[in-house]
Design a protein around this motif. Structure first.
Motif: not given
Length: 230
Positions: A69-71, A77-79, A81-85, A102-106
């Motif tokens: 997800a961090e990759s 591609n934040f949208a 990435a948010a779903t994957d986090f 949770l932080f990276f999703a936020g």
């Protein structure tokens, strides 16, 4: 007729026979309990090993999924990435990677402009992460940034103050105090904003950000004086 005396040797042999008989009788009477107890111990030990092994594998899997997800996040591609986090946080709840996710999703939702979702994840991360984890501080700062984006500078200022209290390093404090002064100024609390700027200049004169703070402080004071004269 006289009674024959029992020798010490015979006494020892008799005691040994009695003890052996009683032990044999005990094992015979309690064999089922002993066997069940041994089986229970083996099950407990085996179960503990399986749990530890399962937890270790789960932590490893969570770390791998977080890295994936961090990759995507690093690719901008934040949208997605948010779903994957979110998925890492849900599927691997209870692992260290889940709390970090949770932080990276936020942060991903924030960068994607979805502030309500960002706020929810930052709140969860703030509760789950320990004070020693740098992402705890970032989660609190994220909540303050969300409040600014949603047009509530007063709430943002309060949260920035909390973040300053969590900061361990001077460079963190300077950044957060700068953010605090901005929120106070935007919220119309110019005097309070200037106090924060004064504190930065006084306590952290060698910070690379301090010259910018001093410059902005001079501009704010000039505007205030101009307004008073007008």
């Amino acid at each position: 007729m006289s009674k024959s005396r029992i020798t010490k040797k015979e006494l020892k042999e008799d005691a040994f026979v009695t003890a052996a008989f009683e032990a044999g009788h005990f094992f015979k009477e309690n064999m089922l309990k002993i066997v069940l107890g041994a089986v229970g111990l083996l099950v407990l030990v085996g179960g503990s090993w399986l749990y530890v092994n399962y937890r270790s594998e789960r932590i490893t899997e969570a770390s791998l999924e977080l890295f994936k997800a961090e990759s995507i996040y690093m690719g901008g591609n934040f949208a997605v990435a948010a779903t994957d986090f979110d998925r890492v946080a849900d599927d691997y709840s209870g692992t260290p990677s889940a709390a970090k996710a949770l932080f990276f999703a936020g942060d991903s939702y924030y960068k994607a402009g979805q502030y309500d979702q960002a706020k929810e994840r930052f709140e969860k991360a703030r509760k789950q992460l320990s004070n020693s984890d740098p992402l705890k501080l970032n989660s609190v700062a994220g909540l303050a940034a969300v409040a600014e984006q949603q047009g509530d500078p007063a709430a943002a200022a309060g949260i920035y103050r909390e973040a300053v209290g969590l900061a361990h390093f001077d460079y963190e404090k300077v950044i957060l105090m700068g953010d605090l002064s901005r929120a106070l100024e935007v919220g119309g609390q110019t005097d309070e904003a200037l106090k924060v700027m004064d504190e930065i200049v006084e306590k952290y004169p060698d910070s690379p950000r301090t010259p910018l703070i001093k410059e902005h402080r001079a501009e704010v004071r000039a505007r205030m004086q101009s307004g008073q004269k007008g």
